[in-house]
Motif scaffolding. Structure first.
Motif, PDB file in Angstrom:
ATOM      1  N   GLY A  97      -4.033   2.445 -62.523  1.00 31.97           N
ATOM      2  CA  GLY A  97      -5.133   3.208 -62.737  1.00 31.97           C
ATOM      3  C   GLY A  97      -5.797   3.496 -61.177  1.00 31.97           C
ATOM      4  O   GLY A  97      -6.411   4.587 -61.018  1.00 31.97           O
ATOM      5  N   VAL A  98      -5.731   2.440 -60.463  1.00 37.97           N
ATOM      6  CA  VAL A  98      -6.272   2.574 -58.986  1.00 37.97           C
ATOM      7  C   VAL A  98      -5.453   3.818 -58.281  1.00 37.97           C
ATOM      8  O   VAL A  98      -5.971   4.552 -57.675  1.00 37.97           O
ATOM      9  N   LEU A  99      -4.152   3.720 -58.335  1.00 35.77           N
ATOM     10  CA  LEU A  99      -3.360   4.805 -57.827  1.00 35.77           C
ATOM     11  C   LEU A  99      -3.939   5.986 -58.195  1.00 35.77           C
ATOM     12  O   LEU A  99      -3.926   7.123 -57.451  1.00 35.77           O
ATOM     13  N   LEU A 100      -3.901   6.270 -59.621  1.00 30.94           N
ATOM     14  CA  LEU A 100      -4.281   7.624 -60.198  1.00 30.94           C
ATOM     15  C   LEU A 100      -5.715   8.046 -59.831  1.00 30.94           C
ATOM     16  O   LEU A 100      -6.003   9.249 -59.218  1.00 30.94           O
ATOM     17  N   ALA A 101      -6.772   7.233 -59.618  1.00 24.82           N
ATOM     18  CA  ALA A 101      -8.159   7.621 -59.222  1.00 24.82           C
ATOM     19  C   ALA A 101      -8.052   7.904 -57.733  1.00 24.82           C
ATOM     20  O   ALA A 101      -8.720   8.725 -57.341  1.00 24.82           O
ATOM     21  N   ALA A 102      -7.305   6.960 -57.167  1.00 30.01           N
ATOM     22  CA  ALA A 102      -6.968   7.317 -55.557  1.00 30.01           C
ATOM     23  C   ALA A 102      -6.556   8.643 -55.232  1.00 30.01           C
ATOM     24  O   ALA A 102      -7.164   9.474 -54.266  1.00 30.01           O
ATOM     25  N   PHE A 103      -5.538   9.057 -56.062  1.00 25.13           N
ATOM     26  CA  PHE A 103      -5.027  10.204 -55.909  1.00 25.13           C
ATOM     27  C   PHE A 103      -5.943  11.425 -56.039  1.00 25.13           C
ATOM     28  O   PHE A 103      -6.199  12.567 -55.239  1.00 25.13           O
ATOM     29  N   LEU A 104      -6.763  11.273 -57.371  1.00 28.32           N
ATOM     30  CA  LEU A 104      -7.463  12.284 -57.836  1.00 28.32           C
ATOM     31  C   LEU A 104      -8.982  12.583 -56.559  1.00 28.32           C
ATOM     32  O   LEU A 104      -9.049  13.436 -56.243  1.00 28.32           O
ATOM     33  N   LEU A 105      -9.346  11.269 -56.132  1.00 32.10           N
ATOM     34  CA  LEU A 105     -10.379  11.405 -55.218  1.00 32.10           C
ATOM     35  C   LEU A 105     -10.044  11.810 -53.899  1.00 32.10           C
ATOM     36  O   LEU A 105     -10.731  12.955 -53.392  1.00 32.10           O
ATOM     37  N   ILE A 106      -8.971  11.396 -53.384  1.00 32.67           N
ATOM     38  CA  ILE A 106      -8.795  11.490 -52.063  1.00 32.67           C
ATOM     39  C   ILE A 106      -8.080  13.151 -52.150  1.00 32.67           C
ATOM     40  O   ILE A 106      -8.549  13.951 -50.910  1.00 32.67           O
ATOM     41  N   SER A 107      -7.384  13.603 -52.860  1.00 36.72           N
ATOM     42  CA  SER A 107      -6.887  15.126 -52.979  1.00 36.72           C
ATOM     43  C   SER A 107      -8.169  16.045 -52.968  1.00 36.72           C
ATOM     44  O   SER A 107      -8.155  17.011 -52.341  1.00 36.72           O
ATOM     45  N   LYS A 108      -9.165  15.565 -53.960  1.00 38.66           N
ATOM     46  CA  LYS A 108     -10.284  16.435 -54.119  1.00 38.66           C
ATOM     47  C   LYS A 108     -11.079  16.436 -52.804  1.00 38.66           C
ATOM     48  O   LYS A 108     -11.764  17.420 -52.361  1.00 38.66           O
ATOM     49  N   LEU A 109     -11.154  15.509 -52.022  1.00 43.76           N
ATOM     50  CA  LEU A 109     -11.985  15.130 -50.862  1.00 43.76           C
ATOM     51  C   LEU A 109     -11.193  16.243 -49.779  1.00 43.76           C
ATOM     52  O   LEU A 109     -11.917  16.645 -48.945  1.00 43.76           O
ATOM     53  N   LEU A 110     -10.032  15.900 -49.691  1.00 42.96           N
ATOM     54  CA  LEU A 110      -9.384  16.729 -48.610  1.00 42.96           C
ATOM     55  C   LEU A 110      -9.497  18.540 -48.828  1.00 42.96           C
ATOM     56  O   LEU A 110      -9.321  19.117 -47.931  1.00 42.96           O
ATOM     57  N   ARG A 111      -9.828  18.772 -50.098  1.00 46.35           N
ATOM     58  CA  ARG A 111      -9.867  20.102 -50.406  1.00 46.35           C
ATOM     59  C   ARG A 111     -11.343  20.543 -50.248  1.00 46.35           C
ATOM     60  O   ARG A 111     -11.559  21.694 -50.286  1.00 46.35           O
ATOM     61  N   THR A 112     -12.247  19.737 -49.990  1.00 49.32           N
ATOM     62  CA  THR A 112     -13.642  20.046 -49.977  1.00 49.32           C
ATOM     63  C   THR A 112     -13.960  20.383 -48.656  1.00 49.32           C
ATOM     64  O   THR A 112     -13.806  19.917 -47.566  1.00 49.32           O
TER      65      THR A 112
END
Length: 315
Positions: free
Chosen positions: A259-274
């Protein structure tokens, strides 16, 4: 009775009812999620640490805290609008809020806030154990301090994080049979939550940075400036790292870490596209916040449930 007192105590109009709805942000559940999610982490953690706790009791407290966190969110939003009414009137995104647009007077807004405080104190004393009440009381002054922070410092998200994440201690204390607080486990989780708040709140503040510069308001968005994405990437990594460490200390296993890895992937990938210069991008990143927290809650819960099933313990 003076005219001012008579106006203060007069029955509310329909416009004022709608204004109170707006003050509480009852059409927006973001604040409820961001206060409830850290509490839910703690409930799932103590459920995992104490196999004698029935799942039905844990679920009941999760529901109770959802109601309490909705009330806390309403209280925070109301005092924020009261103390920020002069600033809100000068910011394009907030100038249509209830007080700046004249739908409710400042005196009546204070009265409404006072009513919420009385109800909140009653519910806290009626529902919570003494230790949880003490944690809530310790965080209460931050409700008033936070709205003033942007006037004199760049670190308002720190205050917000300290306030929003206190449920980590309250949730554990409420559900634990011993009422003992394992600070060595929960302090890393608490600090993790504060870094999470810094991450999403700093991106959110970029929506108002043009107005903030004009009126002389300080914000973490202005502090970080062009380095916002690298800084928030770092705070996000610290968030997930400390949360994983707290989960490890509490004996959580692979489902939690997944769960931590999935949440981290979603947050950081979204952040880098912001793009921080596009308010729509900042809003979209901010609106993803509940999903990140819910995935983490799901990881905590799934791990605890599977552990009980594997060990032949009743859910």
């Amino acid at each position: 009775m003076s005219k001012r007192l008579a106006n203060l105590l007069a029955p509310p109009s329909k416009e004022e009812f709608n204004a109170c709805w707006d003050l509480c942000r009852l059409n927006n559940h973001m604040g409820c999620w961001t206060t409830w999610i850290p509490t839910a982490w703690a409930l799932a953690m103590v459920y995992h640490a104490h196999p004698e706790i029935p799942g039905s009791v844990a679920l009941l407290w999760a529901a109770k805290y959802l109601v309490l966190c909705s009330g806390i969110k309403s209280l925070i939003m109301t005092i924020d609008d009261i103390l920020d009414h002069d600033i809100d009137a000068m910011v394009s995104r907030t100038k249509s809020r209830a007080i700046p647009r004249g739908s409710i007077s400042l005196d009546r807004a204070w009265l409404f806030f006072g009513m919420q405080v009385v109800l909140g104190v009653y519910l806290a004393q009626a529902l919570l154990d003494p230790i949880s009440c003490r944690f809530a009381a310790a965080a209460a002054p931050l409700f008033v301090i936070y709205p003033t922070c942007k006037r004199w410092m760049y670190f308002a998200p720190v205050t917000l994080g300290l306030m929003f994440t206190v449920g980590v201690f309250m949730g554990w204390s409420t559900l634990s049979p011993t009422r003992e607080i394992p600070y060595e486990i929960l302090v890393p989780v608490y600090i993790a939550g504060c870094f999470w708040v810094w991450t999403y709140e700093t991106i959110y503040q970029h929506m108002d940075k043009a107005d903030d510069v004009k009126i002389g308001i300080r914000s973490s968005a202005l502090l970080c400036g062009q380095y916002t994405i690298p800084v928030c990437s770092a705070t996000a990594i610290v968030f997930f790292g400390l949360l994983a460490y707290g989960g490890f200390l509490n004996g959580h296993s692979y489902l939690f870490f997944a769960g931590v890895l999935l949440a981290a992937f979603l947050l950081i990938s979204k952040l880098l596209r912001t793009n921080i210069d596009r308010p729509a991008d900042c809003r979209d990143f901010f609106l993803q916040t509940p999903l990140i927290g819910q995935i983490l809650v799901g990881g905590f819960v799934a791990d605890a449930v599977v552990a009980r099933i594997s060990n032949g313990i009743h859910l």
